[in-house]
Each structure stands twice: as structure tokens, then as C-alpha cells.
Design a protein around this motif. Structure first.
Motif, PDB file in Angstrom:
ATOM      1  N   ARG A 622      26.891  49.244  46.353  1.00  0.00           N
ATOM      2  CA  ARG A 622      28.305  49.246  45.962  1.00  0.00           C
ATOM      3  C   ARG A 622      29.095  50.226  46.816  1.00  0.00           C
ATOM      4  O   ARG A 622      28.635  51.325  47.104  1.00  0.00           O
ATOM      5  N   ASN A 660      35.170  42.386  48.801  1.00  0.00           N
ATOM      6  CA  ASN A 660      34.818  41.505  47.690  1.00  0.00           C
ATOM      7  C   ASN A 660      35.465  40.128  47.651  1.00  0.00           C
ATOM      8  O   ASN A 660      35.008  39.274  46.910  1.00  0.00           O
ATOM      9  N   GLU A 661      36.541  39.933  48.382  1.00  0.00           N
ATOM     10  CA  GLU A 661      37.220  38.646  48.250  1.00  0.00           C
ATOM     11  C   GLU A 661      36.514  37.589  49.093  1.00  0.00           C
ATOM     12  O   GLU A 661      36.183  37.830  50.245  1.00  0.00           O
ATOM     13  N   ASP A 678      36.680  35.901  39.260  1.00  0.00           N
ATOM     14  CA  ASP A 678      35.620  35.917  40.263  1.00  0.00           C
ATOM     15  C   ASP A 678      36.129  35.874  41.699  1.00  0.00           C
ATOM     16  O   ASP A 678      35.338  35.979  42.627  1.00  0.00           O
ATOM     17  N   TYR A 679      37.431  35.669  41.873  1.00  0.00           N
ATOM     18  CA  TYR A 679      38.021  35.930  43.185  1.00  0.00           C
ATOM     19  C   TYR A 679      38.575  37.343  43.063  1.00  0.00           C
ATOM     20  O   TYR A 679      39.624  37.564  42.455  1.00  0.00           O
ATOM     21  N   ARG A 680      37.848  38.312  43.599  1.00  0.00           N
ATOM     22  CA  ARG A 680      38.036  39.698  43.174  1.00  0.00           C
ATOM     23  C   ARG A 680      38.995  40.467  44.084  1.00  0.00           C
ATOM     24  O   ARG A 680      38.580  41.083  45.053  1.00  0.00           O
ATOM     25  N   VAL A 681      40.272  40.422  43.734  1.00  0.00           N
ATOM     26  CA  VAL A 681      41.239  41.232  44.474  1.00  0.00           C
ATOM     27  C   VAL A 681      41.130  42.674  43.979  1.00  0.00           C
ATOM     28  O   VAL A 681      40.712  42.908  42.846  1.00  0.00           O
ATOM     29  N   PRO A 682      41.483  43.633  44.807  1.00  0.00           N
ATOM     30  CA  PRO A 682      41.360  45.026  44.367  1.00  0.00           C
ATOM     31  C   PRO A 682      42.249  45.313  43.155  1.00  0.00           C
ATOM     32  O   PRO A 682      43.401  44.878  43.101  1.00  0.00           O
ATOM     33  N   PRO A 740      28.171  43.925  47.281  1.00  0.00           N
ATOM     34  CA  PRO A 740      26.980  44.751  47.043  1.00  0.00           C
ATOM     35  C   PRO A 740      25.660  44.054  47.378  1.00  0.00           C
ATOM     36  O   PRO A 740      24.800  44.678  48.024  1.00  0.00           O
TER      37      PRO A 740
ATOM     38  N   ARG B 137      49.667  42.650  44.104  1.00  0.00           N
ATOM     39  CA  ARG B 137      49.130  42.262  45.399  1.00  0.00           C
ATOM     40  C   ARG B 137      49.960  42.839  46.539  1.00  0.00           C
ATOM     41  O   ARG B 137      49.555  42.769  47.693  1.00  0.00           O
ATOM     42  N   TYR B 141      49.136  49.589  44.974  1.00  0.00           N
ATOM     43  CA  TYR B 141      49.193  50.437  43.759  1.00  0.00           C
ATOM     44  C   TYR B 141      49.685  51.869  44.002  1.00  0.00           C
ATOM     45  O   TYR B 141      50.072  52.554  43.057  1.00  0.00           O
TER      46      TYR B 141
ATOM     47  N   PHE C 181      26.487  46.686  36.089  1.00  0.00           N
ATOM     48  CA  PHE C 181      26.843  46.679  37.492  1.00  0.00           C
ATOM     49  C   PHE C 181      27.900  45.620  37.726  1.00  0.00           C
ATOM     50  O   PHE C 181      27.727  44.457  37.354  1.00  0.00           O
ATOM     51  N   ARG C 184      33.552  45.484  41.479  1.00  0.00           N
ATOM     52  CA  ARG C 184      34.754  46.315  41.410  1.00  0.00           C
ATOM     53  C   ARG C 184      34.515  47.399  40.362  1.00  0.00           C
ATOM     54  O   ARG C 184      33.391  47.590  39.896  1.00  0.00           O
ATOM     55  N   ASP C 188      35.476  42.767  36.020  1.00  0.00           N
ATOM     56  CA  ASP C 188      34.441  41.810  36.401  1.00  0.00           C
ATOM     57  C   ASP C 188      33.503  41.537  35.236  1.00  0.00           C
ATOM     58  O   ASP C 188      33.406  42.317  34.301  1.00  0.00           O
ATOM     59  N   ARG C 258      27.966  35.564  41.365  1.00  0.00           N
ATOM     60  CA  ARG C 258      28.085  36.990  41.057  1.00  0.00           C
ATOM     61  C   ARG C 258      26.938  37.826  41.615  1.00  0.00           C
ATOM     62  O   ARG C 258      27.047  39.044  41.685  1.00  0.00           O
ATOM     63  N   PHE C 263      18.924  40.720  44.106  1.00  0.00           N
ATOM     64  CA  PHE C 263      19.822  41.832  43.805  1.00  0.00           C
ATOM     65  C   PHE C 263      19.766  42.196  42.325  1.00  0.00           C
ATOM     66  O   PHE C 263      19.617  43.356  41.951  1.00  0.00           O
TER      67      PHE C 263
END
Lengths: 755, 158, 285
Positions: A622, A660-661, A678-682, A740, B137, B141, C181, C184, C188, C258, C263
Motif C-alpha cells: 500500500r 488506484n484508478e 470500485d473506480y477509486r478516485v482519491p 497494492p 475531482r 481537496y 485492508f 485507499r 472501499d 479488488r 495478495f
């Protein structure tokens, strides 16, 4: 009246409004919920439009039976491919908006209904019977380039290769840029690094889904309200697809909830117009988030090979890259700009950059902030990092040694003028972050990046009101505070307070053609038009004052908001303020206005350098972003807050892309993560503050020196984060996103290899 | 289909509406009551653009049926400012230029107001985690967090 | 779709039992509404249980706590005594979704949805939580680990509602913890989730332990072998290594969007060690 766009050093050093940070004029509406975005518009009698989408990634549409849907109570119109005439000039857009012979991706529009309620519309979709013949599909760019890949279009014969192939393939085009002899250059190198790298497709991820309301009346007069980056562009394409005169279609841009390039084209708008025309009532279509992911315009996934040769003392002798981009089911991936921007930071004797545009069974891509550049620059800056490490040279020193400067031959053709790359690198070297020691499992990454910036067709009006205030009519939607910048530039030129100026983004009936808010062009091109329009109004105001004073017009000058006699010879008159001149305008010739239409062609290129510190959890892979600094050349920051905001936003989108995206496709060719879960934007807790340094090396093609700032910020972060993570993990990562599982596997593999 | 009658309170005013059972609170706010400040960004509770408060508690209005509002007190972005006087967080978002497109802003304002009522002196980390469900977006932030810290400080009178 | 909001549990059961079509209980609704809106399910009846007062409270009972089926995760986090006694369970419940979701989502709903990756369930399993179920045939108690039978499928029968979850009294010198885990920091679904509760004797030797494991099999698992790795040890490095190995060995994950099998299997062991250390620290305090 001349319209000089040359940099004016004296003016640029005496600015009063430019460089301050006033509140934006549309701000109160946006913090109170009053601002109206795409889905906030409603019309009386409006119907609900819903779209039927292909469940198959690739299928022949043998027939579509809409009779049962049409018979359902409350259904007012159903449209399919039969409702859109063939349009050779806009074939790809037409086929994307409404599938014709084939559905080319999961989510491709196949039919649409307009009904009195959402529930009825949903029911009606289930009653449409589509007979599909599923075909083999391909979603990966490398697989699509193989000779045995399923071919999407039998009309594609790769262009840019000699001879032109005789059999169709998924490779639309090849392009090549560069100069010198790369083989000779590699022969001179002490060290050569060559890598294969990949990036996943990402989505712009704007929070506001596409939305529009269309109303076509019986006489063909048509109105469209939509969230868009370019309503004049929408008018052009919708009029063409629907067969409407441009003069009969009025498009109004709502407030726009993010675009980043993704709202520069049409998806639902022509469908809503077709439904409205058929139903005789207004029709509103709002995409769901799932539809946004499956059927708007994400950016390309890429695979690439990058090879760089250097001498032991850090001089690049040759650079060679091959970049393969899939742009979805139709031609038009940003392959050419990927090739052009890849090595743009470097002053090279020998460089070759080749790219391919490839089609696959995915939604047709749209622009995403500096299209193509983040990916190719990721590849190049990763390898640059590696060669610098190999020869034991500091990565900033290495870049400084090879950086383009004023007069350098660019890797894609033209000679560069004055630019700020070296200044951003020097600022990075001097930044406190660069000197802060790192802890265990931490790494620091550096990367630079380039974007062209654009000007383009623009038309703005400036009106002097009788009370001494000023209204601006602008044709480029405000996607990030541009109304404030426009007002500031008008206030600066006219010499009046910022608060006296208000800007409106007007509909297509109120101005001549404007290209949209893309290419980092708004502050530059619309702003320059406003500056020119203000100068024109000033000329007119001086003339009005000269009439009052009964002296020649050229004996009047404009200073700090006042018309004044130009000298003692001109006469002794009390200066007249803008408000005084405006108040008597009716008696001196009528309303006073300025306007400017141009195809702005002196946008300044822009470079940036990013520094990022990350920490990698050695047991899980991570990544935490610990610290981040964006350094970018803005030429001249009009409203520094919003310049910083562009830097920060670009960096964070890049961080998401890096970590992650990704669009995740199953073997069935279907998108598996069509949602924000699951489309992981910050998210806010993923990030540190994003520090910024605004470098100002003036653009010689703008009176204040303005360069576009919107796009460059997303170019370096993919590579900067990759370089940082690679340093922290102790192994070079060569595929994005660095999720990760991927990082952990790379670390474990490296450990095993070492044992 | 016959609708369901609901009596509720929105921004302090008694409000009655008739809705279908399937409709979310967000649907009713936007489509029946004309309160379009709350936005639908995802309809799955992942973006926070539809944030409202229910009896003072922060909630995604897309994840609540409109019929569930019966007898409860709903707070929306339209009720945050006191007449023409902006709430401190609204003012600070303007002052810090903590918005670009502004579509997430109503949700952020509602969420921050709820935070500061519960915790007037949050750390930066607490703010970031509280707002993790409010996607933005445009800004990265940074300026939002600064605006929140500044608003909190001002509201504490320090 | 019909909507009912009865104010007694008996009324709720009667309404559910009488429904011939698809019926769903609505507590927080943060999963149910998503399922409805995405056309995953089309219920004929939704029974809102939030008007049932008896299901809205957290009540001390025999040294433990009974948490009503309609209590939101945020309300759990605001209950200082509950947080002090079962910090791992509360932390797990408070990881579900955003602040917005927290205000409505319930731990009981998280249990009843039977998602393999449900955050609160491994923590409840570790805590030996008991679900009290009321239905047309009366009241019954089951260990929470017996609730899920398959992804999205519970052991509840027609007309049954989980009235409450009971967290037993925590013995002295014991502690619990939960970690998941995710890629982000928030928002999640768990890629792996581990809950551990353990008890020490006066010399610091572990006398009792339970390990709940999420997102690595079709249902949340109670991993006896992992617990055995701790019992009788001082939870030292050797025990932790055995714990990691036993936890990883219990994983039967899939490759999906995921995470990978490799993993998940590895990280389950890593997390188990981290969780055990936190639980140990809490037990020692």
C-alpha cells in the motif's frame, strides 16, 4: 484599432487587479446551492428520456423491435438508428451516439425512449427487443494489434504506413516524430535503458453526470440546455446529426460540474433532441453514474516501449519511443499528442517517437486533460529516472543538463521560444521538500512534463453600462473560476474596480462561434479577446470624451479608468471617468461596447516539475502519499488561487491514475467497476496538502504573459509517483496503476530474484 | 400507482408532499420540491454530493426513501445560509477559492456544517476522514481543507 | 413496492410473514437502496424497522451490551461505554462507508446482508456476538458466524428479523481489534478483514482467542487454527508467525477486481499479526 497580443513588459510589471485573489462572481450561487447545473434545468411538459444500452461488447444488431415499448401507456417516443440519417462527415460521432450495424462496446446506445415518468421509461426499455449476434471482442490494446484479433471495422486500413495495408485491422494510424539518427545516438551512449510500460484507462471522473434538456418545436426551432465544455461545438455537431440549421438550434451551457475534457463532445444530447422532435415535447436525459463510466468518454489505456541512451556524464544521446493507445471503439485516441509530448522536455540530437491509434471494444474515448501526454511522459520520465540513477546523477541535475530552453529544437518539430522548464527545475531543487530527509520505506520521485496549450476560435463582447458597470459576454463555459479571471482582465484594462465587472457565459444565440473550454485556452484566448474588447471600448470612450471636449479623438488618452487630454496641447479638461462617459452615452452616439473575434494563435507552451514523497508498506504494497509539490510555469497568474487550484487538481487526478484508478474489464468484455465504489478516485483522507510554486516566465504572445495552466499539471504526476514508489519499494514499477497487489508482487518477485 | 403522503420538516419549515415509495429523498427534494442544491453524483452513497442532514445527522439523500422522512427534520444546502448571511463555511470556501466547478460544494458545505456542530475543533486528519465521502475531482481537496480549518477557527472565536 | 413502518416488532413480523412476494427489511437502507436502484432486486414490500423503539437502543445486559437492530453505526461510535468494552467491534462498524453512510447503516444490516467482505462481521465473530432473531415461530439466538450461508444469503427464514446483536461481557485482561485492508484510506470494500478478540491470564499468557476473517471466502470465517496459534502463548513473535500462517492457510479467496488470491492470502496473515498486536495491547491495559 490594432489587437496586439505581444508581451508588454511595462504593462505586465504595473498590474493592479491581475495577481490579486478576489472572490469569484458565481461563488455565492455555488456555495448556497442556487447555481443550476445540467440536471437542475426543467421545462414544463418535460418527458423523461432513458437509454437502452448494449449488454454485449461486440455484436451485430440484427433487428430492433420497439413496438411493445411504443404501445406502453405514457411512452411518447422511441428512437433507434432509423431516426438518424447517415452522416459521412461525422460518422464516428453518429455511430457512437446511436449504434448502427453493430454494438461496439458494452453500454453502446441502441435505442432510447421518452415517457411521462421515469418508471414508465424504465419499463419501456425492457420492452424493446433487440436481436443481437454476439461477436468475438477485444479490449486490450496489445491484443487488438495482433493479426488474429477480432476486427471492429472492416473500413480501417492503417494510415501512415507505406504501403497502405490491403486488409483491415484495428490499427487506425501510425505517426512518427523526431529528428537525427537514433541508432547513431545509441552508439555514442555509455548506458542504454529500454523498458516496456503500461497504463490503464482512466475516467475524468467529474462528479456531475452528463445531463441535458432538449426542446424541439413543431417549426423546427430547437433549444438545448446541457452541461458542456463547449456549447457552440455541441450546436455544430447536434445540428449536423439532426439535420437542423445551425441558426435554428440554440444551446445554453448550464453550470458544469467538472469536465476535464470529457464534456467536449456529445453523447445524450442528439438523442434527447431526436426524442423531443419525435414526441413534440421537451425531453430530459440524465446519465446515471454507471452510464457515465460505461458510455461517456474515458481516456486511452496504453502500452509503450521507451529506450534512452546517455553518456556517463549525463548527456542524452538518443531517445526512442513507441506508444500504442486504444481510444475505444472508434478512431481518435490521442496517439499523436502522446508521441509529440513524450520527449518534449529534452533538447535532443537524436529522437524518434512513434505512436499507434488502435480501436478496441470499449467506449469511444474523449479528451482527458493533456490528452496522451500523461501516459507517454510516464514512460519517458520513468526511464529518465532510471538512467539518472544508473549513472549516479541527481535526477534534477540530469534534467537540467538536458532540458529544452529558449531556442531549443523540440522533439516534435518547431523551435521552442522562451519557456519555464529550467526555472521549474531550479525551483524544485531549491524547494524545502527536495532537501527533507526520508525515512525507511520512503521514496522521492521527480518528473517534468509538457503541454502545448491551445488558443483557437473565440469571440467575446464587453458592454459598458449606463451606471458605469461593465458586463462581459463570454462563450467559453466557466469550468474553474474563469468568470473571475475575465472580470479581472476587463477591470485591469478599463481601470475600474473588479466588482464593477460581471461576466456571463452566454448561449449560442448571443455570440459568434467559440471553441469550448479545453486546451487550457480559456484564460488565454477568451481573456485575450476580453482584453482586446476592452481596448476597443476604451478607444470609443476616448472618442466620446473628445466629442464632449471638442478636441480630436487622438488627443485623448485613457488612464486608470479616466479619459484625459493627452497633454497640455490637447486642452485643459477635467478627466472623465468611465461612469461619466457611460452616463451620457445616449447623447454621444449610443451604447458603448467592445468586441473581439479571433483565432488566437500565440498560446504559450507550458512545463511543470513535480516532487512527491511516498511511503510503501512493505508487507501489503500500500502506498501513502506523504508530501507533494507542484511547480509549473503559468506565464502570468491572473488569479493565483485558481492557478494553484488547477495545479493541485491536476496533480491529484494524476495521483489517482498512478495508484488506484483503472477501467477493469472481465474476460466477457464487460466493465467490472462502473461506479465510484470500485473506480477509486482519491478521497480527502488519501492525500496531504498539495504545495504549489507558480513560476512566471512570460508568454511572448500575450500582453501580460499568460500561459494556459489547466492541463500541464496532470502530465508529470504519473511518472513522479512511479519514480517515488519505485524508490520506496526498491524495485522499478512499470505498470499503472500501482495498486497494492501489483506493488506487493513486484517487491516479492524482486526479493525472490535476489535470493 | 397511488402516492404516499409525507409530512416532514425541511430547513425548519413544515413541508408535505406526495411521493412514490420508490423515490429517494433526493428525488423528491430535486424533482418535487425544487430544492436542486443537493446533486445526484452516483446514487450509491459514494460521492456525497446529495448530502443532507436528518435530525441533525449527516446523510446521503440518495440512500434514503422519501417516505422515510415522515416526522423527521431535514436540513439541506438551501437552509445553511441565514437569509442573506452566509454560514462561515460558505464564506471561507469563497475566501479560499475552495471550489472550481462547484458541483460537490453543496454537499461539502452540509457535511462540514455537521462536522463543526459535532466537533468544533477538528484536526486536519479528522476533517479529511469526515469528508472522505464527499468526492471532489477539481481541487485535490487542499483548499477545501484549509477553508474548513479556517472556518472552524473563526467559529471558535479564535 | 409497498412501504410499511410498523412500530412494534410483532407487527413487523406479521407484515413480513403475510407477504407472498419479495420482502425486505429496511434498517439503514444503505445497501438495500443501492440494490433497488440498480435493479438488482425489485421488492414488493419494504418494512422499515426504525419506528420500532425497542430496536433503537444500546442496552447494558449481563455485563455486555445489546445493540438494537436499527441502531446506526454512528450511534455505536458515540456510546462511550460500548467503545471502551468492544473497541474492535465499534471500529469495524465505523469503517462501513462514509460519514454519511455511518449515520444510517446498521451493524445488524451489515450482518444480514451476508457480504463476505462485511467489515463488522469478523469483529463480531471474534467477539462471540449472538444475534437474537424474532420470527413467526418466536425468538432464537444464534452465533453471528451462523448467519451467512453464502454471499448475500442468510440463514434467516421467512418473516424473521434480527432484533438485536448481543456482545457479551468482556472478561478481564482481554481486548479486541479489527483491521481491514483497502487500497485507499476510506470508502472501499475490504480486500481482507481480520477481527481478533483475546484474553490473557495474570502472567500474560493467552487463554482464549477468536479470529474472524472476512473477504477471503464465500462467507466470513471463524478460524480456529488461527486462534489456537495464540492460545497458550504470550503472543510473541513465534506465535504471531503461526497466527499469520494459520490465517493465510484458512483463506479460500478469489481473484477479482479488488485483489488477487495471492495478495489476499498473504495480506490476511499480515493483518492478523497487526490486529493481534492491537488486541494484545488492549488486553494488557
Amino acid at each position: 484599432m490594432t489587437h496586439s497580443s505581444d508581451f508588454n513588459a511595462e504593462k505586465a510589471s504595473n498590474l493592479k487587479v491581475i495577481g490579486t485573489r478576489p472572490a469569484r462572481p458565481d461563488g455565492v450561487d455555488k456555495v448556497t446551492g442556487r447555481a443550476r447545473f445540467g440536471a437542475d434545468m426543467n421545462l414544463p411538459g418535460q418527458l423523461v428520456g432513458r437509454i437502452l444500452r448494449s449488454p454485449h461488447p461486440h455484436a451485430i444488431i440484427k433487428s430492433i423491435d420497439t413496438s411493445a415499448a411504443e404501445a406502453l401507456d405514457g411512452v411518447k417516443a422511441v428512437v433507434t438508428r432509423d431516426d438518424f440519417a447517415e452522416n459521412p462527415d461525422n460518422h464516428a460521432v453518429l455511430c457512437n451516439v446511436m449504434a448502427r450495424e453493430k454494438a461496439l462496446y458494452e453500454g453502446h446506445t441502441v435505442a432510447a425512449v421518452a415517457a411521462s415518468t421515469a418508471t414508465i421509461a424504465r419499463k419501456a426499455l425492457k420492452l424493446i427487443n433487440v436481436d443481437y449476434e454476439p461477436l468475438p471482442h477485444v479490449t486490450d490494446v496489445d491484443a487488438a494489434m495482433q493479426p488474429d484479433a477480432p476486427v471492429l471495422h472492416d473500413t480501417i486500413f492503417t494510415s501512415g504506413v507505406d504501403p497502405v495495408p490491403t486488409i483491415p485491422s484495428n490499427i487506425v494510424a501510425r505517426c512518427e516524430f523526431g529528428h537525427g539518427d537514433v541508432e547513431a545516438g545509441f552508439a555514442k551512449a555509455d548506458i542504454i535503458v529500454e523498458r516496456e510500460l503500461k497504463t490503464a484507462a482512466t475516467h475524468q471522473g467529474y462528479i456531475e453526470p452528463h445531463a441535458c434538456v432538449a426542446s424541439v418545436s413543431t417549426d423546427g426551432m430547437s433549444e438545448l440546455w446541457c452541461c458542456t465544455q463547449g456549447h457552440f461545438d455541441d450546436r455544430k455537431i447536434c445540428a449536423a446529426l439532426l439535420g437542423i440549421d445551425v441558426s435554428r438550434l440554440r444551446v445554453t451551457a448550464s453550470e458544469i460540474g467538472g469536465g476535464f475534457g470529457g464534456k467536449t463532445t456529445v453523447f445524450i444530447e442528439p438523442v434527447a433532441l431526436a426524442l423531443s422532435r419525435k414526441a413534440g415535447r421537451p425531453v430530459k436525459i440524465v446519465m446515471s453514474r454507471e452510464e457515465v463510466f460505461k458510455a461517456s468518454g474515458p481516456t486511452a489505456s496504453t502500452s509503450m516501449r521507451v529506450k534512452i541512451g546517455v553518456t556517463n556524464d549525463g548527456r542524452m544521446t538518443a531517445c526512442d519511443g513507441e506508444f500504442r493507445l486504444q481510444g475505444g471503439a472508434f478512431e481518435g485516441s490521442p496517439f499523436d499528442s502522446a508521441a509529440m509530448t513524450a520527449f518534449a522536455c529534452y533538447d535532443l540530437e537524436n529522437v524518434k517517437s512513434v505512436a499507434f491509434d488502435v480501436v478496441v471494444n470499449r467506449p469511444k474515448g474523449a479528451a482527458y486533460r493533456a490528452p496522451g501526454a500523461p501516459m507517454s511522459v510516464y514512460g519517458v520520465e520513468s526511464v529518465v529516472d532510471e538512467v539518472a540513477l544508473k549513472i549516479g546523477m541527481d535526477p534534477i541535475e540530469f534534467r537540467l543538463k538536458n532540458a529544452v530552453r529558449d531556442g531549443s529544437q523540440s522533439s516534435y518539430g518547431p523551435k521552442f521560444g522562451p519557456n519555464g522548464l529550467v526555472e521549474t527545475l531550479e525551483a524544485a531543487k531549491a524547494h524545502p521538500q527536495y532537501k527533507t530527509p526520508l525515512g525507511p520505506n520512503q521514496g522521492r520521485g521527480i518528473a517534468s512534463g509538457f503541454w502545448f496549450n491551445y488558443g483557437g476560435e473565440t469571440c467575446s463582447n464587453l458592454n459598458i453600462n449606463a451606471d458605469g458597470t461593465v458586463t462581459l459576454a463570454v462563450g467559453t463555459p466557466d469550468i474553474g473560476g474563469s468568470r473571475a479571471s475575465m472580470c479581472m482582465m476587463a477591470a485591469e484594462e478599463l481601470g475600474i474596480p473588479y466588482d464593477s465587472v460581471r461576466a456571463t457565459v452566454v448561449d449560442t444565440g448571443a455570440l459568434g462561434f467559440n471553441e469550448g473550454s479545453y486546451g487550457s485556452r480559456v484564460t488565454y484566448a477568451s481573456g485575450l479577446a476580453i482584453i482586446n474588447a476592452a481596448q476597443q471600448a476604451i478607444t470609443e470612450m476616448c472618442k466620446r470624451a473628445s466629442m464632449m471636449w471638442d478636441i480630436p479623438a487622438d488627443a485623448v488618452t485613457w488612464e486608470d479608468g479616466y479619459a484625459k487630454p493627452s497633454g497640455a496641447n490637447a486642452g485643459e479638461f477635467e478627466p472623465m471617468s468611465l461612469a461619466e462617459i457611460a452616463a451620457i452615452a445616449a447623447n454621444t452616439g449610443g451604447p458603448i461596447a467592445g468586441h473581439r473575434e479571433h483565432n488566437a494563435d500565440s498560446a504559450g507552451i507550458s512545463f511543470g516539475t513535480h516532487i512527491v514523497d511516498t511511503e510503501v508498506d512493505p508487507e501489503t504494497g500500500r502506498v501513502d502519499v506523504l508530501r507533494y509539490t507542484v511547480i509549473q510555469d503559468a506565464g502570468k497568474a491572473i488569479h493565483p488561487d485558481y492557478v494553484e487550484g488547477q495545479f493541485q487538481g491536476g496533480a491529484v487526478q494524476g495521483i489517482g491514475w498512478a495508484l488506484n484508478e483503472e477501467y477493469i474489464y472481465g474476460d466477457d468484455g464487460k466493465l467490472q467497476n462502473a461506479g465510484f465504489l470500485d473506480y477509486r478516485v482519491p478521497v480527502a483522507s488519501d492525500l496531504p496538502m498539495i504545495d504549489t510554486v507558480i513560476v512566471e516566465v512570460p508568454n511572448p504572445g500575450h500582453p501580460y504573459g499568460v500561459r494556459g495552466v489547466g492541463e500541464t499539471g496532470i502530465v508529470p504526476p504519473l511518472a513522479a509517483v512511479a519514480n517515488s514508489v519505485s524508490a520506496a519499494a526498491g524495485v522499478r514499477l512499470s505498470e499503472l496503476p500501482m495498486s497494492p497487489p501489483r506493488v506487493l508482487k513486484a517487491m516479492d518477485d524482486a526479493k525472490q530474484a535476489a535470493e | 400507482m397511488s402516492g404516499t403522503h409525507v409530512s416532514t420538516t425541511i430547513n425548519g419549515d413544515a413541508v408535505e408532499y406526495v411521493c412514490d415509495v420508490e423515490e429517494t429523498l433526493l428525488d423528491v427534494l430535486r424533482n418535487r420540491l425544487g430544492l436542486t442544491g443537493a446533486k445526484e453524483g452516483c446514487s450509491t452513497g459514494d460521492c456525497g454530493a446529495c448530502s443532507v442532514t436528518v435530525d441533525g445527522r449527516l446523510t446521503c439523500s440518495c440512500l434514503m426513501l422519501a417516505v422515510e422522512a415522515e416526522g423527521h427534520e431535514i436540513g439541506t444546502i438551501e437552509g445553511v445560509a441565514n437569509g442573506s448571511e452566509l454560514h462561515p463555511i460558505q464564506q471561507k470556501i469563497l475566501d479560499h477559492a475552495a471550489l472550481q466547478c462547484g458541483v460537490c460544494t453543496p454537499g461539502v458545505v452540509v457535511a462540514v456544517k455537521a462536522l463543526l456542530e459535532k466537533n468544533p475543533d477538528p484536526t486536519e486528519t479528522e476533517v479529511r476522514y469526515w469528508l472522505a465521502g464527499n468526492l471532489c475531482r477539481c481541487t485535490g481537496y487542499d483548499k477545501i481543507i484549509r477553508a474548513v480549518m479556517d472556518a472552524a477557527s473563526e467559529m471558535r472565536g479564535s | 413496492m409497498r412501504y410499511e413502518a410498523p412500530d412494534t416488532i410483532d407487527a413487523a413480523i406479521a407484515i413480513l410473514a403475510a407477504e407472498d412476494g419479495i420482502a425486505r427489511v429496511l434498517a439503514g437502507g444503505t445497501d438495500l437502496l443501492v440494490q433497488i436502484r440498480s435493479d438488482m432486486i425489485e421488492p414488493d414490500l419494504v418494512v422499515d424497522i426504525k419506528n420500532i423503539n425497542s430496536m433503537r437502543s444500546i442496552t447494558p445486559e449481563n455485563g455486555g451490551y445489546r445493540i438494537g437492530g436499527a441502531v446506526s453505526c454512528a450511534e455505536m461510535g458515540e456510546h462511550a461505554d460500548l467503545c471502551a468494552q468492544w473497541p474492535g467491534v465499534v471500529e469495524a462498524a465505523e469503517l462501513i462507508g462514509s460519514t454519511q453512510v455511518q449515520g444510517r447503516a446498521t451493524m445488524t444490516g451489515n450482518l444480514c446482508n451476508c457480504g463476505p467482505a462485511a467489515d463488522s462481521v469478523p469483529a463480531m465473530v471474534a467477539a462471540e456476538a449472538i444475534a437474537t432473531i424474532v420470527g413467526p415461530n418466536g425468538r432464537r439466538d444464534i452465533p453471528v458466524e451462523d448467519m451467512p450461508v453464502a454471499p448475500g444469503k442468510s440463514s434467516l427464514t421467512k418473516g424473521e428479523i434480527v432484533e438485536s446483536v448481543f456482545l457479551p461481557a468482556r472478561p478481564e485482561r482481554s481486548g479486541d481489534a479489527y483491521l481491514r485492508f483497502i487500497p485507499r484510506t476510506e470508502m472501499d470494500i475490504a480486500v481482507v478483514g481480520v477481527g481478533i478478540s483475546l484474553t490473557l491470564d495474570g502472567h500474560g499468557t493467552c487463554t482464549h482467542a477468536r479470529v474472524g476473517l472476512g473477504a477471503v471466502a464465500a462467507t466470513v470465517l471463524l478460524v480456529d487454527d488461527a486462534a489456537k496459534a495464540l492460545i497458550g502463548t504470550r503472543v510473541d513473535d513465534a506465535a504471531l508467525d503461526k497466527l499469520a500462517a494459520a490465517t493465510s492457510a484458512a483463506c479460500k479467496p478469489i481473484n477479482d477486481k479488488r485483489g488477487t488470491i495471492e495478495f489476499r492470502t498473504k495480506v490476511a496473515g499480515v493483518l492478523a499479526q497487526r490486529v493481534a498486536k492491537i488486541a494484545l495491547d488492549r488486553a494488557g491495559k
